[in-house]
Design a protein around this motif. Sequence first.
Motif, PDB file in Angstrom:
ATOM      1  N   TYR A  14       0.861  -1.183   0.000  1.00 14.47           N
ATOM      2  CA  TYR A  14       0.000   0.000   0.000  1.00 14.47           C
ATOM      3  C   TYR A  14       0.901   1.238   0.000  1.00 14.47           C
ATOM      4  O   TYR A  14       1.120   1.859   1.041  1.00 14.47           O
ATOM      5  CB  TYR A  14      -0.907   0.026   1.240  1.00 14.47           C
ATOM      6  N   PRO A  15       1.455   1.600  -1.143  1.00 14.20           N
ATOM      7  CA  PRO A  15       2.428   2.695  -1.198  1.00 14.20           C
ATOM      8  C   PRO A  15       1.886   4.042  -0.723  1.00 14.20           C
ATOM      9  O   PRO A  15       2.646   4.882  -0.261  1.00 14.20           O
ATOM     10  CB  PRO A  15       2.842   2.772  -2.663  1.00 14.20           C
ATOM     11  N   ASN A  16       0.594   4.249  -0.798  1.00 12.95           N
ATOM     12  CA  ASN A  16      -0.007   5.509  -0.360  1.00 12.95           C
ATOM     13  C   ASN A  16      -0.594   5.412   1.053  1.00 12.95           C
ATOM     14  O   ASN A  16      -1.388   6.257   1.448  1.00 12.95           O
ATOM     15  CB  ASN A  16      -1.090   5.960  -1.339  1.00 12.95           C
ATOM     16  N   MET A  17      -0.197   4.388   1.785  1.00 11.21           N
ATOM     17  CA  MET A  17      -0.724   4.154   3.123  1.00 11.21           C
ATOM     18  C   MET A  17      -0.388   5.322   4.049  1.00 11.21           C
ATOM     19  O   MET A  17       0.737   5.791   4.095  1.00 11.21           O
ATOM     20  CB  MET A  17      -0.135   2.859   3.698  1.00 11.21           C
ATOM     21  N   ASN A  59      -3.816  13.887   7.146  1.00 13.53           N
ATOM     22  CA  ASN A  59      -2.804  13.792   6.097  1.00 13.53           C
ATOM     23  C   ASN A  59      -3.173  14.680   4.906  1.00 13.53           C
ATOM     24  O   ASN A  59      -2.319  15.340   4.332  1.00 13.53           O
ATOM     25  CB  ASN A  59      -2.618  12.346   5.652  1.00 13.53           C
ATOM     26  N   LYS A  60      -4.445  14.681   4.533  1.00 17.58           N
ATOM     27  CA  LYS A  60      -4.891  15.528   3.429  1.00 17.58           C
ATOM     28  C   LYS A  60      -4.678  17.000   3.775  1.00 17.58           C
ATOM     29  O   LYS A  60      -4.263  17.790   2.939  1.00 17.58           O
ATOM     30  CB  LYS A  60      -6.369  15.276   3.109  1.00 17.58           C
ATOM     31  N   HIS A  61      -4.956  17.354   5.031  1.00 18.46           N
ATOM     32  CA  HIS A  61      -4.777  18.732   5.480  1.00 18.46           C
ATOM     33  C   HIS A  61      -3.301  19.134   5.413  1.00 18.46           C
ATOM     34  O   HIS A  61      -2.969  20.212   4.931  1.00 18.46           O
ATOM     35  CB  HIS A  61      -5.316  18.888   6.906  1.00 18.46           C
ATOM     36  N   VAL A  62      -2.415  18.263   5.867  1.00 22.42           N
ATOM     37  CA  VAL A  62      -0.970  18.533   5.833  1.00 22.42           C
ATOM     38  C   VAL A  62      -0.498  18.673   4.392  1.00 22.42           C
ATOM     39  O   VAL A  62       0.275  19.576   4.066  1.00 22.42           O
ATOM     40  CB  VAL A  62      -0.187  17.416   6.567  1.00 22.42           C
ATOM     41  N   LEU A  86      -6.003  -2.797   9.594  1.00 23.78           N
ATOM     42  CA  LEU A  86      -6.807  -1.869   8.815  1.00 23.78           C
ATOM     43  C   LEU A  86      -5.842  -0.850   8.225  1.00 23.78           C
ATOM     44  O   LEU A  86      -5.133  -0.165   8.968  1.00 23.78           O
ATOM     45  CB  LEU A  86      -7.827  -1.154   9.712  1.00 23.78           C
ATOM     46  N   VAL A  87      -5.770  -0.765   6.897  1.00 24.32           N
ATOM     47  CA  VAL A  87      -4.781   0.115   6.255  1.00 24.32           C
ATOM     48  C   VAL A  87      -5.423   1.329   5.580  1.00 24.32           C
ATOM     49  O   VAL A  87      -4.724   2.291   5.266  1.00 24.32           O
ATOM     50  CB  VAL A  87      -3.911  -0.645   5.237  1.00 24.32           C
TER      51      VAL A  87
END
Length: 153
Positions: free
Chosen positions: A63-66, A142-145, A86-87
């Motif tokens: 899961y490279p975008n984990m 993560n999206k916010h960062v 849970l990833v």
Amino acid sequence: MRLIGSRREVKLREELVAGHQHLFANADKKDKSIRSLFKKLFVNMSKEQKEDKRILSCLRSNYPNMVTAYCLHWIPEQGEDIYFYLVDLDNVAVIEIDRLDDRVEIIFENMTLRAYRKELSKSGRLLLAVALDLAQKDIDNNKHVQCIEHMQK
């Protein structure tokens, strides 16, 4: 399942967060010394720490975008350990690691959240609901960062 903030949910949340922090501990620290790296990997590292590094490596390669991972279940077998992580909000990684020989390749399987949920008891569904809540927050953070970093460029 709807979360209500019960004591059981708080306890499960604390356990999940502790496992999450343990898995990701020191994952992003960089030490450029080869000697320090060797010591960390082979001399001073406990078997548990090596197993955590192998799990994290397996998760990141599949899961490279984990962004996050929460351990939902652990089955200690005679010669191997089986973990359910849970990833993201749709997938559970099933990882089987040989306990006796860390040179044995990890067995990995992806399971949809829907398939995993079907096999759960009520307490398992509660644990999954808490983990999903934590994962959603991690993904949103993560999206916010990433948005802030993009704006700073």
